[in-house]
Scaffold this active site. Structure first.
Site, PDB file in Angstrom:
ATOM      1  N   ASP A 136       0.818  -1.217   0.000  1.00 27.78           N
ATOM      2  CA  ASP A 136       0.000   0.000   0.000  1.00 27.78           C
ATOM      3  C   ASP A 136       0.854   1.270   0.000  1.00 27.78           C
ATOM      4  OD1 ASP A 136      -2.513   1.262  -0.015  1.00 27.78           O
ATOM      5  OD2 ASP A 136      -2.491   1.544   2.149  1.00 27.78           O
ATOM      6  N   SER A 160      -7.220   5.184  -0.343  1.00 27.71           N
ATOM      7  CA  SER A 160      -7.420   3.891  -0.988  1.00 27.71           C
ATOM      8  C   SER A 160      -8.900   3.519  -0.941  1.00 27.71           C
ATOM      9  CB  SER A 160      -6.599   2.809  -0.285  1.00 27.71           C
ATOM     10  OG  SER A 160      -5.226   3.132  -0.289  1.00 27.71           O
ATOM     11  N   GLN A 189      -4.793  -1.416  -7.327  1.00 27.35           N
ATOM     12  CA  GLN A 189      -5.488  -0.547  -6.394  1.00 27.35           C
ATOM     13  C   GLN A 189      -6.182   0.583  -7.150  1.00 27.35           C
ATOM     14  OE1 GLN A 189      -3.558   2.454  -3.470  1.00 27.35           O
ATOM     15  NE2 GLN A 189      -3.978   0.648  -2.220  1.00 27.35           N
TER      16      GLN A 189
END
Length: 287
Positions: A202, A226, A276
């Site tokens: 991430d 996110s 993502q």
């Protein structure tokens, strides 16, 4: 000796191991990342740990997650694992993370027995050797005042051609390549490496979608978060050996950016792929 002002590897490894508080129920703590919100990679890693504890022998091969609400880093997070299915070759788990009774995150994780089969992969792109590049971490710390974003220790080293520009505002195009490796030897168990990978996956992935627009993290107009996150584990790997994250942002539209990363070891073996989509909204500064 590990420079603890730059790295917090041992702290993060402890953080990713949850306390079991009931049948298929776990509790985790958070740490400060410079924001009151919980770091998304932490919830990814902790959820993967919780699910893995309920599965014998099989390793995770895919993880599909949705970030529902921002978490408060001052409060514990409770994880509930649903044993969706245990089949002949695959096991499926659903994990929901809660704070104060509210769902903040949900993920579905699939596990598989080790199996041999057809094999091919996308070739590793040309990249400078990690040993030839300076560590980005010290540059991040040295530039903290300049970018008006306090430095926080990280569990791994990062090395990229743009080592002095953490937030990518001086980059052009839609691609970015970053080497990463834990700065210390890690235990041999696969779960340690898988959960740390989930945590690290991430870092900076969504920032790639800002590059074509010359927008940096820290821009007062930027709202970034996110929305979802996927990991496919292809082959075994170690987080204490160099991994290349070859990132690309094929699309941005509607206030959202989409990013992928193909992850290779130094032998050019594709070990994982991540994807993502996140919010990259530019607001009126006056508003």
């Amino acid at each position: 000796m590990l420079d603890t002002t730059l790295y917090n590897t041992e702290e993060i490894l402890r953080l990713l191991k949850l306390e079991q508080i009931g049948e298929d129920r776990f509790r985790g703590q958070s740490h400060f990342m410079g924001s009151p919100n919980v770091f998304g990679g932490q919830v990814l890693g902790q959820s993967l740990y919780a699910a893995s504890v309920t599965v014998e022998q099989r390793r995770p091969h895919s993880l599909h997650s949705l970030f529902i609400l921002p978490g408060n880093h001052r409060l514990p997070i409770e994880y509930e694992v649903e044993r969706v299915r245990d089949g002949g070759s695959f096991s499926t788990r659903r994990v929901v993370a809660y704070q104060e009774g509210r769902r903040i995150f949900v993920t579905s994780i699939s596990f598989q027995n080790e199996e041999q089969g057809l094999s091919h992969q996308k070739a590793m792109p040309a990249a400078a050797a990690p040993e030839s590049l300076p560590s980005s971490i010290k540059a991040w710390k040295d530039n903290a005042d300049l970018v008006k974003r306090p430095f926080q220790p990280v569990p791994v080293d990062f090395r990229a051609d743009h080592a002095g520009d953490i937030y990518g505002g001086h980059q052009s195009g839609t691609t970015k390549q970053v080497w990463t490796r834990a700065p210390m030897a890690l235990p041999d168990d696969a779960l340690t490496h898988e959960t740390l990978f989930a945590y690290v996956s991430d870092y900076g992935l969504l920032w790639t979608s800002l590059q074509p627009h010359g927008i940096k993290m820290g821009d007062p107009r930027l709202q970034i978060a996110s929305l979802d996150h996927t990991i496919w584990f292809h082959r075994p790997f170690r987080m204490d050996e160099w991994l290349l994250f070859s990132m690309d942002s094929p699309n941005a539209a509607g206030g959202r950016g989409l990013c992928f990363a193909h992850v290779y070891n130094q032998d050019g073996v594709l070990v994982a792929t991540t994807a993502q989509e996140g919010l990259i909204r530019l607001r009126d500064k006056k508003a």
